[in-house]
Every structure is written in C-alpha cells, then in structure tokens.
Design a protein around this motif. Structure first.
Motif, PDB file in Angstrom:
ATOM      1  N   TYR A 128      -1.933 -61.419 -59.218  1.00 54.46           N
ATOM      2  CA  TYR A 128      -1.771 -60.038 -59.686  1.00 54.46           C
ATOM      3  C   TYR A 128      -0.595 -59.929 -60.650  1.00 54.46           C
ATOM      4  N   HIS A 129       0.555 -60.490 -60.262  1.00 54.65           N
ATOM      5  CA  HIS A 129       1.727 -60.333 -61.127  1.00 54.65           C
ATOM      6  C   HIS A 129       1.598 -61.135 -62.417  1.00 54.65           C
ATOM      7  N   PHE A 130       0.879 -62.248 -62.334  1.00 52.28           N
ATOM      8  CA  PHE A 130       0.611 -63.015 -63.549  1.00 52.28           C
ATOM      9  C   PHE A 130      -0.273 -62.198 -64.490  1.00 52.28           C
ATOM     10  N   MET A 131      -1.333 -61.608 -63.935  1.00 58.23           N
ATOM     11  CA  MET A 131      -2.217 -60.764 -64.747  1.00 58.23           C
ATOM     12  C   MET A 131      -1.429 -59.612 -65.350  1.00 58.23           C
ATOM     13  N   LYS A 132      -0.527 -59.055 -64.553  1.00 57.61           N
ATOM     14  CA  LYS A 132       0.241 -57.918 -65.034  1.00 57.61           C
ATOM     15  C   LYS A 132       1.131 -58.331 -66.199  1.00 57.61           C
TER      16      LYS A 132
END
Lengths: 280, 416, 435
Positions: A128-132
């Motif tokens: 999730y944080h990578f995508m963000k």
C-alpha cells in the motif's frame, strides 16, 4: 444386466443423488434467500413468507452507496487485465524453466516456490505505501499490478505441462533456423491450449473473490471497490440486516458467469490440474 | 556494445538520483528508525496546538528497504558495466568484431531469451513480493505494535525480543503459539486427507461403468464451486449459528430440543470446519481424480484381466497405486496450502470459539488467521511478522524438500 | 578511434553520476514534498472530474464561495451519509468566505480507529469515533485538542459525554451523540411491563409462551452488564492501564448468574441480526442499542416496547443489571491541512441545531443538554429506556485487550461449559489487564 448389478447401480445412484443434494443445498439456500421479501440474515421460518424480485432490482437502482453495477465493471476490468498479464507472465516463466537451461535456473525455481509460501497479506501494508509513493493508491491499476505481480510464482502447473511437449518439435524448428523467441510463440503456445485456459481461468477468478487487498488499497473509496469487497461491506455489522438479501442476489449474479465458465471449460480445467501430475 | 554501455550508465545515473533524492533521507535514519515523533506547538493566533512533522518509523523502514535494493542494483549494474567495458577492450585488443546493439538484441531473443522472458515477471516479483517480504521480516525485529503507532509514536529495533517472547517465554503467547501450531498441523492433515479420500471415492463412483449421466453428476457437484468462497462460507457460518437455519431445521424435525453449539463448542467447531472444508474441496479433488482415472493406461487392466484378478484386486493393485503415485505432488501442494488455508477458517468461524487460555486467538485459529487478526485488528505487527516468518519457514522447507524429490521434477526431461 | 569513444563514454558516465549525486542535498526534501503534493492534487482533480459524470451525489459536494478552496474529508457511518451531506452544505452556506469541497467516506465509528491507523495521512480530516477508541487515538497523536470555543462546547453537552471525550482532563473531540449504550427491547404481546422488571420474570413468561430471550453474551460489551450491575469495576488508571476486578467474589456471583441465564431453555445468543430477524416471531425480547430501534419498531408495530435492563438474581437477591454507556465523538485529524476550518465544521456538526436534526432524521440520542431535554426526545420510547438505564451505566473505559477474553468467556458459558468459573474469571482478568 444381472440382478446384482442392478442393485449396485440403484445403490450408487441413490448415494450420488443424496450427495449432490447435500452439495446443492447451500446453493439453493442462496438463491432462495435472494428472492426473500423479509429482510435480515435470520428468519424464524425456513421457507420465506413472501417472494420478491426487488433484491435484484435494488442492486441496479439503489446505487448511491452500494454501486453494484460499478463494482461489477471494476471487477470485470481488473479481472480481464490481470488475466491477460498474469497468463502471459506465467507462461513466459514456465517456458523459461521448462525449456531453457541457464546457470541460476534451479535456484530461481526454488526461490519462486518458497516465496509463494509467504502469507500474502503480510506484505499488504508495504505494498500500500509503495503504491502510495508512486501515486497509485486507490486506483484500479494498483489492483491489477498486485494481482498479476506474483505471476512468476505460479509457474509449476504450466511448467509441468510444457515438460510434456516433445522437445523434438523444438529441435526440428531450430534446424529450420527459428530462434527461441519464434519457437515460443509458434510452437509451444499453440500446443498448450489447456494450460493457457487453465491459467487464464484462475487469474480471471482471483479478483472476483479477493477482498483483503481491495480493502487495503481502496480504503474508504466505495466507488473503486470490486464485487467481493463490496459484497463484504454489505454484510458487515451495520448493514447486514438491511442488505443481506441483496447480498444474496448479488452473489447469485456473480456466480452465474463463473458457473457457465466452469461448465464450458471443464475439460481444460481437468487437464490443467492433472498436467503436472499425469506423467509421474 | 558501446550503446549498451550508454544504457548502463543512464540506468546508474537514474538509480543514483533515486537514491540521493529519495532513499537517502530515509536510509540515514535506518539505524534508529527515527528520532523525533510528531510534536506540538501552541499557536496563539489560531488558538490551536499546531503539529510539527516528525519521523515516521514505518516509512523510514519501508523506503530504506527500497533504497538498499537500489544500492544493490546499482552495484550489480556497475559490475555489468565494468565487465562490458573490459570485454570491449579485450575484443578490440584481439581485433575481433565488437557486437552491435542490434546483434545483442537478437541474442536476447534467442540464446539469452530467458533474460527477456524473465525480465518483466522478475521485476514485478521483486517489487510486489520480495521487497515487501523483506520489510515484513525486518518488522519482526522491532517493537511495532498497538502502543507504537505512527505518527504519534516511533518504534525501534528490539532485536530478538519477539522471537524469545513467542518461543521461549513461559507466557500465554507461547502457549497460544504451540496450541495453534498443533491444531494447524492436525487441520492440514485432516483437511487434505478427507478431501483426498472422499474425492477419490466420489470420482470412482461417478466413473463406475454402471453409473449413467456421468457428465450431469460432475456438473452438479461443480456448481457449488462457482459461488465465491466468501459467499458460501458466510452463508454456511450464518446457518450454523444457534439461531441459524440448520438448528432451526433440526429442531423443526424434532431431532434436537435446544440449538447445537456448532461454532461455540471447540470440538464441534473443529469438526465443523473440517466437514465444511470437504464441501468446499471435494468437487476439486473429484475433478482431479476424474482426469487421473481417465488417464490410467488400459493395458494395465488388460493384463490383470488375463491373470484373472477380481475387481477388488484390480483396484488395490492397479488403480489405487497408480492414483497415489500420480497425485503425490499435488497432494503435497494441497497440504502446504491447507496450512495457510485462510478463507475457510476465517470466514467460517473467525477462529472462534475464542479460548481464555489463548492470546487473542480461538480454538479453530490457524497460524495464518491468528496472524491476520494480530495485524488487522490488533495492529501487533511485530508479533505477526515473527509468526509469519515461522509459517514461511515450515511451508518452504516442506515444499522444497518434497517438490525436488517428486518424480515430476527428477524426471522433468523424460518426455522431452 | 574506439579508445577515444570509450573515454568519452567514461566521461559522460562520470558527469551523469556527478549530476545525479551533486545537486541533491539542498533541494531533495523540498522537491520531494512538492512532488507528493502534486500527485495528491492530481488525484483529487481526477475525482473532481469523475464525480459529476457518475451522478454520485453522496460522494462529494462542492460549494463555491468567495475565498480559498478548502477541501475536507469527512467519515461517517453509512446511515449517516445523507444527513452528513445536508449539514455540511448548510455549514458551507453559513461560511461563504471560503469555497468548500467536502468528500464523504463511509467509515463507521467502529472502524474509525483501525482505518485511521492504517494510514493517518489518508484518513478523513473530521471523523466520528466511539469514546472507547479515545485512548488509542490519543496515543497515536491522531486528534487535535479542542482549544477553540472549548468552554461553549463543554457547557453545551452533558458532563458525562465531555468526560468520555476527555483524556487526562483534555478534551479531544466534539460529543455528537450520547446513545452508545444498550437496553431491553420487548414484544408487548408476550411480556408485560411487570415481567420486564426482572430477568426471572422475563424467562418465566418467555418459557410459558415458548419464546426466546436474546442477549449476545459472547460479546464483552453486553456481558459486562452483569458484572457492572453487581458492583465490579472496569476502568483505566491514569497511565491508561486496564483495571478489571471481575474475578472477585462479586464477579463470581455475577458469573454464576450468567451461567444460569445461558442454561435457561429460553436463552438465545447471536448478533443484532438474530434479534432483528427473530423478534416478534420466536424471540420475545433482546438486548441491544438504538441502532436497531427502527427495524424492531417496523417488525413489532404497536407491540414495540423498550425498557431499562431487568434485575437479575444474584446470591438470592435482585440486582439491577448495569451497562456501558458511551458517546460518539467527532474528532479532528492532526494530519489535516486545514485544522481551524475542520474544527469549525466539527463544532457545527455537533451543535444544538445539528443534534436536533440528527435526532429528527436518524433518532440518535443527543449529547447536547438542550436537545435532550426537548419534548420530542423525551417522548421517544427507546431513548427513554436508554435514559432510564443510564443511571446504572458506567463510561466505557476499556482497552483493546478486554474484548477477546470476554468473548471467550461468554462463548464458553453459551456452550454450556462446566469449567470452574473462578479459574475462568482469573484468566479473563489476567488477559484483560495484560500489557
């Protein structure tokens, strides 16, 4: 037919009939609930007091919060894209491991096998944080990437199948001057219809049933939900009484295409499952 | 090759830019995972406590992992670059032809085709699987739990505390862990073999020569597969509740007076999950065995016929050994999948009934569902990661050992 | 010739690397934040464009005003969405000095803390949460203190709700409702007003009529009513550590009563949907809160009854069941870009007018003193039952660790376990008070 055979035959048909009824009861229950007029997950009677078609109609008309048509389109879009990407990637990897020999092959195969054993949702916060950080949170593209990102891990069924295609075909082609690239597209793929279909079905179905990654990536954005996450929201604590019957209706609608797909492609499914195994 | 050198250099430059513009500021905090939590300051004009941005331990850890990966990639490409240049120099010295870029590309479609094919899958694999896993493994060595949540609190390295806590401590956690581990194995064995045996029997029954409409029967059993698992499991779970349809039906028939505690009695709940799992899994195993049965070479039976074997002997001496032999790898895979069978347990019982002697877990919880609840409900990431690593070790050892020993891998060139 | 080329290549490589590394340190952080902002704006722009096409009014509302565009995201439960939108638009009209863009996310109170912690920066600027999540949220520094108009807010709402929304004496949110409690719903055609005074009376009448009595014992929230009623203590000390003494003598007596209740043939457990589905048919009464009020009223019609919880027999005496009473609070996210405006909005959404409207539309019990004294609120059967019960209620000062062991305890009794109660209670307390 001898008398004894007749008895056995009747016995077997009875057992099969009983078993298939057992298997179909939940399906029947689902369909029944989807037409039930009374709201709620529990009723005091087994047979509904009244029937209605409203649960289905509501799915398409009352879309303000639970936008089923939109979810359906989202899921279809994600499923088609990730199906195509996953199938291509998986076949590529399987082909490499089956046909090409290079230094780190064995190690890569084992590593891929092992990585597939890690519980998937453990990595979801990181994803999730990578995508963000690349601006992809709450997008369908992120979902497609997540679903097809692990394609390299599910190579072994397809590899087992490729192993059974005689290598003499490759050799003949190589004598004709075909490069490996041509062999892959012109010889291997046309001979692998069952496994292509099998991989594609599995990749296609995944987005319809996963609710964990969707909730992590889409968070509060209802409009970007897929069917599975949407349906799951319909039956959470606050909504279940109001939406349970609609949930059943939606589940029936989702199941129909999958039933048809299965019945139609049954034989490919079987040959896919047994491909890796059948030669022992 | 000269053009290739340019490409390498550009990639190196990009990586360096990424590292210094983005990764470095996280990596520089990697050893402490952040020093300053979010602070507050009274703003008289606005009459509020304004917040000052602090470090976020989780983002520091995550992006440090990416930065380190970028470093490794940088070094790797540097090696390729140097090797490439050396080769150019060598070829030039020997006065040989230096391959043009076009020739290199053609090579990538032929003798180095595996690089081309593996490039995309491996990139996605590294980004979406490997790096997140490294991140999660590192979390196991921190105190990232409900009391250390960003942005208000930082978390930091705690070494092996979590591992010791679970495996060596004499606490509820240790008890829970070993209790759940035991049940996980019992479950995996039961779930695998009930499906295996009954799926095989069902397939044989349908394929029996006296049974008519074989395709119809198969389709009937396959219909249940089409309903998404979370729907059918939720439905069944609701039906098993004290006020649910099954109890209602049993009471209507008069078999029982009071509702049966299907999902609240630990033993009954465990029986229930295994039985329901049969409902889920048998159609699949039935299809597999159908495929296998149809593939048994006819000549095996013919020779048995000549020897005068009875139907039972034919079964025990030919059919059964053949099927067991052929499906062995698939069975092992199923076993490992069952260790991590999240859906059936989580959707059916949610791990319940909860046990007072367990730490945030229930009597039907598997390691994987316990871990899910610890992460999602309790935000106890550090503990969850530690368990995750352990599951990972069991599952991978099992699968590697078995997979490399099965016939299909040893004899992978047999047909080629 | 080629050597020359090679050296050029090497030189470029060096330069590329140098530029790559060189200009980073000064501008790195600044550029990074810029980049993030840009991408966020992009994301919003996208949704803005999409929203009108989809005709999805509940998701977003944009109200043009004079000044700067203030965009705020608000989380509320699914049933609250329409009202939320209405009130936000009213707020915007009263503040024409700015342009407003409101995004509405459906995140119910129960999930607020979990969703917040997943990614604080992506959470709503203003969100509602039940007061029992306060400790965790404050520890994660999720909430702005109420510092503007704090005296007005404190005096307008019931002291109990202000207390519930405060941590170590600091107010961390705007009380919105005061109805996060539970009481008894009953079917008047089966139970009389006298029957519902005692649990024994209810069970006797239910058994006589062949009906069932619903209570979700395997839920720590409802289970606690027996213990609280018999004088046990569940609260937090000043460091936020759980205090729980359910394993003392009084607790044991209460637990015996729970066991007796669970073993009664009329007892039935299950979540709210069991009660909603069965009441009027095979269930004659059940314990739940205001959120099921509408659906139960619909099923029972004129037979709709609600009362405070009954008394139960404990060591041969009648003891009034206690309960938890909490409130829902609007909090302002510390990550918000517009703290002042978010606070103004939160205050508006919880003021007297908004609470009156909330009661009118959704039937939620107000925390505002004036609204709760109004005739309309006093006439509501369900809220009256809640008010009657509230004198026996305690604030919900409970950490996360309590719920799972409490559920385990309840589930064992529901399953007619015959284990030693004292041992079970000891385990419950040990787990609930563990760090």
């Amino acid at each position: 037919m001898s008398n004894r055979n007749k008895k056995i035959s009747i016995l077997m048909h009875t057992v099969l009939a009983i078993l298939s009824v057992l298997w179909l009861i939940p399906v029947f229950w689902l369909v029944l609930s989807s037409f039930r007029k009374e709201k709620g997950a529990y009723t005091s009677t087994l047979w509904p007091k009244a029937f209605t078609f409203d649960n289905y109609v509501k799915l398409f008309t009352d879309t303000r919060l639970f936008n089923f048509p939109k979810w359906f389109c989202n899921t279809l879009f994600v499923a088609v894209c990730s199906c195509i990407i996953t199938t291509i990637l998986t076949l590529m990897v399987a082909y490499v491991y089956s046909r090409l020999r290079f230094k780190s092959r064995k190690a890569l195969m084992n590593i891929s096998l092992v990585l597939g054993m890690f519980p998937g949702f453990m990595s979801m916060i990181a994803i999730y944080h990578f995508m963000k950080s690349i601006g992809l949170d709450q997008t369908l593209l992120a979902l497609i990437l997540v679903y097809s990102g692990g394609a390299a891990l599910n190579y072994y069924i397809a590899k087992g199948f490729f192993d059974t295609i005689p290598i003499s075909l490759d050799e003949a082609a190589r004598l004709d001057g075909a490069s490996r690239h041509v062999i892959f597209w012109k010889i291997i793929l046309p001979n692998s219809k069952p496994i292509v279909v099998n991989t594609a079905i599995n990749a296609f179905i995944a987005p319809w049933v996963d609710f964990i990654f969707v909730s992590v990536i889409m968070k509060d954005n209802y409009d970007k939900y897929t069917v599975a996450k949407g349906l799951f929201t319909m039956v959470d604590k606050a909504n279940i009484f109001e939406y349970y019957t609609s949930f059943c209706a939606a589940a029936v609608l989702v199941s129909i295409p999958i039933v048809l797909l299965f019945i139609k492609l049954q034989k490919y499914y079987v040959s896919g499952v047994t491909a890796g195994a059948s030669k022992g | 090759m000269i053009f290739l050198t340019f490409i390498y250099i550009i990639v190196e430059a990009l990586l360096a830019t990424f590292f210094f513009k983005f990764g470095f500021k996280y990596l520089s905090h990697f050893h402490t995972l952040g020093e300053n939590a979010q602070g507050k300051q009274w703003n008289e004009a606005l009459q509020i406590y304004e917040r000052t941005t602090g470090d976020n331990s989780m983002l520091i850890l995550l992006f440090s992992v990416f930065a380190i990966a970028a470093c490794i990639l940088f070094i790797w490409i540097l090696v390729l670059l140097i090797r490439n240049i050396k080769q150019i120099l060598k070829l030039e010295k020997e006065g040989k032809h230096i391959p043009t870029f076009k020739e290199i590309l053609l090579e990538l479609l032929d003798s180095k085709f595996h690089i081309t094919l593996l490039a995309a899958p491996m990139t996605t694999l590294v980004l979406f699987t490997v790096l997140p896993i490294v991140f999660m493994i590192l979390i196991a060595f921190t105190n990232f739990d409900a009391n250390h949540q960003p942005p208000g609190e930082l978390f930091t390295w705690t070494g092996l505390t979590n591992v010791i806590d679970i495996f060596l401590g004499n606490s509820t956690k240790t008890h829970t862990f070993f209790g759940i581990l035991g049940w996980t194995f019992v479950w995996a064995i039961l779930a695998t073999f009930t499906n295996y045996i009954f799926g095989m029997l069902l397939a044989m029954m349908i394929n029996h020569k006296l049974v008519k409409c074989k395709k119809l029967w198969r389709t009937l059993f396959m219909i249940s597969v089409a309903i998404p698992q979370f729907v059918s499991l939720l439905l069944i779970s609701r039906a098993l509740e004290p006020a649910g349809a099954i109890n209602l039906a049993l009471m209507k028939i008069g078999l029982i007076n009071a509702p049966l505690p299907f999902l609240t009695n630990p033993t009954l709940a465990r029986v229930c999950v295994v039985v329901i799992n049969m409902w889920i899994g048998i159609p699949y195993t039935m299809m597999t065995f159908t495929g296998v049965l149809l593939n048994i070479p006819e000549d095996l039976y013919e020779s048995a016929q000549i020897d005068g074997a009875t139907a039972f002997q034919r079964f025990t001496n030919i059919t059964l050994p053949y099927m067991i032999f052929v499906t062995a790898p698939a069975t092992i895979t199923t076993f490992v999948t069952n260790i991590n069978n999240f859906n059936v347990i989580y959707l059916l019982t949610g791990g319940g009934p909860f046990g007072l002697d367990y730490y945030q877990a229930g009597k039907t919880d598997l390691l994987v569902t316990w871990l899910y609840k610890l992460t999602v409900d309790k935000h106890d990431y550090a503990l969850a990661s530690t368990i995750g690593i352990f599951i990972f070790m069991i599952a991978s050892t099992l699968s590697i050992a078995v997979y490399n020993r099965t016939g299909s891998v040893k004899k992978e060139d047999m047909f080629q | 010739m080629k050597k020359k080329l090679l050296s050029i290549v090497m030189a470029t490589a060096m330069v590329a690397c140098m530029t790559g590394c060189g200009n980073n340190t000064e501008s790195a952080s600044a550029e990074k934040t810029e980049a993030v902002e840009v991408s966020e704006e992009d994301g919003q722009a996208e949704t803005e464009e999409e929203a009108p096409d989809e005709g999805n009014p509940a998701e977003q509302s944009v109200i043009e005003g004079d000044g700067e565009m203030i965009s705020l995201k608000i989380w509320g439960s699914q049933t609250d969405q329409d009202l939320l939108k209405e009130l936000c638009e009213e707020f915007a009209k009263e503040h024409p000095e700015n342009s407003w863009q409101f995004d509405y996310g459906v995140v119910g109170e129960a999930d607020a803390q979990a969703r917040y912690i997943e990614d604080p920066a992506a959470a709503a600027d203003v969100f509602s949460y039940p007061d029992d999540q306060l400790t965790t949220l404050v520890q994660a520094d999720a909430l702005y203190e109420v510092t503007r108009n704090v005296d007005e807010v404190k005096s307008a709402n019931a002291p109990g709700t202000i207390d519930a929304a405060s941590y170590n004496g600091v107010l961390y949110g705007y009380p919105m409702t005061a109805d996060n409690g539970y009481y008894l719903y009953y079917d008047k055609s089966v139970l009389s007003e006298e029957d519902v005074q005692t649990l024994d009376g209810i069970l006797a009448a239910a058994n006589a009529a062949g009906k069932q009595v619903h209570m979700d014992i395997s839920n720590g929230w409802y289970l606690a009513s027996f213990f609280i009623g018999n004088g046990c203590n569940i609260s937090l000390d000043e460091n936020g550590k759980q205090i729980c003494d359910f394993n003392n003598e009084k607790g044991l007596a209460a637990a015996e009563a729970v066991r007796a209740f669970c073993n009664d043939p009329a007892f039935v457990t299950g979540d709210d949907s069991v009660l909603e589905g069965g009441i009027g048919d095979n269930i004659c009464c059940g314990v739940s809160g205001p959120w099921v009020s509408a659906s139960i009223k619909e099923k029972l019609g004129d037979n709709f009854g609600a009362a405070k919880l009954p008394t139960f027999t404990c060591n041969g005496e009648q003891v009034q069941m206690g309960s938890f009473l909490g409130c829902k609070v609007l909090g302002v996210n510390t990550q918000t870009q517009h703290p002042v405006e978010a606070m103004e909005l939160a205050e508006y959404l919880t003021n007297e007018k908004s609470q009156a409207r909330r009661f009118e539309v959704l039937g939620y019990g107000p925390s505002n003193i004036n609204v709760s004294k109004s005739d309309a609120v006093s006439a509501d059967i369900a809220l009256k039952a809640l008010a009657d019960q509230s004198q026996f209620a305690v604030s919900q000062h409970v950490n996360g660790a309590y719920w799972t062991p409490a559920e385990a305890f309840g589930a064992e009794l529901e399953g007619h376990s015959t284990n030693d109660l004292q041992a079970m209670l000891d385990q419950l307390v040990e787990q609930a008070t563990a760090e």
